[in-house]
Design a protein around this motif. Structure first.
Motif, PDB file in Angstrom:
ATOM      1  N   LEU A  90       0.825  -1.202   0.000  1.00 22.08           N
ATOM      2  CA  LEU A  90       0.000   0.000   0.000  1.00 22.08           C
ATOM      3  C   LEU A  90       0.865   1.259   0.000  1.00 22.08           C
ATOM      4  CD1 LEU A  90      -2.808  -1.067   2.496  1.00 22.08           C
ATOM      5  CD2 LEU A  90      -2.963  -0.901   0.003  1.00 22.08           C
ATOM      6  N   GLN A  91       1.986   1.229   0.713  1.00 22.29           N
ATOM      7  CA  GLN A  91       2.907   2.374   0.725  1.00 22.29           C
ATOM      8  C   GLN A  91       3.491   2.606  -0.665  1.00 22.29           C
ATOM      9  OE1 GLN A  91       3.501   4.533   3.167  1.00 22.29           O
ATOM     10  NE2 GLN A  91       4.897   5.672   1.862  1.00 22.29           N
ATOM     11  N   GLN A  92       3.879   1.517  -1.335  1.00 19.05           N
ATOM     12  CA  GLN A  92       4.415   1.638  -2.695  1.00 19.05           C
ATOM     13  C   GLN A  92       3.364   2.213  -3.644  1.00 19.05           C
ATOM     14  OE1 GLN A  92       5.710  -2.332  -3.622  1.00 19.05           O
ATOM     15  NE2 GLN A  92       7.629  -2.152  -2.482  1.00 19.05           N
ATOM     16  N   GLU A  93       2.132   1.748  -3.511  1.00 21.64           N
ATOM     17  CA  GLU A  93       1.053   2.259  -4.356  1.00 21.64           C
ATOM     18  C   GLU A  93       0.809   3.739  -4.095  1.00 21.64           C
ATOM     19  OE1 GLU A  93      -0.868   0.588  -6.870  1.00 21.64           O
ATOM     20  OE2 GLU A  93       0.888  -0.686  -6.633  1.00 21.64           O
ATOM     21  N   ALA A  94       0.856   4.139  -2.836  1.00 23.89           N
ATOM     22  CA  ALA A  94       0.667   5.548  -2.484  1.00 23.89           C
ATOM     23  C   ALA A  94       1.795   6.404  -3.052  1.00 23.89           C
ATOM     24  CB  ALA A  94       0.583   5.710  -0.967  1.00 23.89           C
ATOM     25  N   GLU A  95       3.022   5.899  -2.978  1.00 25.77           N
ATOM     26  CA  GLU A  95       4.167   6.637  -3.529  1.00 25.77           C
ATOM     27  C   GLU A  95       4.051   6.760  -5.044  1.00 25.77           C
ATOM     28  OE1 GLU A  95       7.607   4.530  -2.093  1.00 25.77           O
ATOM     29  OE2 GLU A  95       7.308   5.252  -0.026  1.00 25.77           O
ATOM     30  N   GLN A  96       3.633   5.691  -5.696  1.00 22.59           N
ATOM     31  CA  GLN A  96       3.467   5.728  -7.148  1.00 22.59           C
ATOM     32  C   GLN A  96       2.355   6.707  -7.535  1.00 22.59           C
ATOM     33  OE1 GLN A  96       2.500   1.971  -9.017  1.00 22.59           O
ATOM     34  NE2 GLN A  96       3.407   2.606 -10.936  1.00 22.59           N
ATOM     35  N   ALA A  97       1.274   6.706  -6.795  1.00 22.27           N
ATOM     36  CA  ALA A  97       0.186   7.647  -7.068  1.00 22.27           C
ATOM     37  C   ALA A  97       0.662   9.083  -6.878  1.00 22.27           C
ATOM     38  CB  ALA A  97      -1.007   7.355  -6.156  1.00 22.27           C
ATOM     39  N   GLU A  98       1.485   9.320  -5.873  1.00 23.53           N
ATOM     40  CA  GLU A  98       2.019  10.663  -5.640  1.00 23.53           C
ATOM     41  C   GLU A  98       2.936  11.082  -6.788  1.00 23.53           C
ATOM     42  OE1 GLU A  98       2.922  14.353  -4.050  1.00 23.53           O
ATOM     43  OE2 GLU A  98       1.245  12.996  -3.675  1.00 23.53           O
ATOM     44  N   GLN A  99       3.749  10.150  -7.295  1.00 16.26           N
ATOM     45  CA  GLN A  99       4.611  10.464  -8.443  1.00 16.26           C
ATOM     46  C   GLN A  99       3.768  10.806  -9.672  1.00 16.26           C
ATOM     47  OE1 GLN A  99       7.136   7.020  -8.828  1.00 16.26           O
ATOM     48  NE2 GLN A  99       8.422   7.588  -7.090  1.00 16.26           N
ATOM     49  N   TRP A 100       2.694  10.059  -9.901  1.00 16.43           N
ATOM     50  CA  TRP A 100       1.801  10.356 -11.026  1.00 16.43           C
ATOM     51  C   TRP A 100       1.165  11.732 -10.852  1.00 16.43           C
ATOM     52  CZ3 TRP A 100      -0.999   4.976 -10.971  1.00 16.43           C
ATOM     53  CH2 TRP A 100      -0.203   4.029 -11.619  1.00 16.43           C
TER      54      TRP A 100
END
Length: 144
Positions: A90-100
């Motif tokens: 979930l942390q990785q997904e949140a970081e990826q969403a923030e990068q997008w």
């Protein structure tokens, strides 16, 4: 409001009580209750000590409904833990969403800058056309 609670026995009062563990904020968001909060149940004998329950409280704090949380906990395990959804995932997904989000923000800023540049060029062209109109009109008068 819905809470996850654990049944405890209050030896001093010789009654069961609920220790509130978490509160449902939205359908998929729960918050941990950090301070110890208890609700006295009385001499209920259908619940066992250490049992996890879902309890619905009225706005005034009265118990409206209590149900065994086993099915609910198992559905959480089935839905989230069986597929490998971990806090790290979930942390990785949140970081990826923030990068997008950051990338889209930069693209939006670039698009806005280009739009302003095009608008400025359009105004320059219109201004140039306006300044050339008298020259064109003058040239047409000479041909007549």
């Amino acid at each position: 409001m819905l809470y996850l609670a654990q049944v405890c026995k209050n030896d001093f009062l010789e009654q069961y009580q609920l220790r509130l563990l978490a509160r449902q904020e939205t359908e998929y968001l729960w918050s941990i209750i950090s301070e110890e909060t208890f609700i006295l149940l009385g001499k209920v004998n259908t619940l066992s000590e250490k049992m996890l329950v879902l309890v619905k409280l009225s706005p005034t704090g009265e118990i409206e409904k209590i149900e065994d949380a086993t099915t609910w906990v198992l559905s959480l395990v089935q839905t989230y833990l069986k597929t490998g959804i971990t806090p790290e995932f979930l942390q990785q997904e949140a970081e990826q969403a923030e990068q997008w989000r950051q990338s889209l923000t930069l693209q939006n800023q670039d698009l806005a800058r280009r739009t302003l540049e095009l608008e400025a060029r359009r105004e320059q062209i219109q201004s140039l056309e306006e300044s050339l109109k008298p020259d064109l009109n003058y040239g047409q008068q000479d041909n007549s």
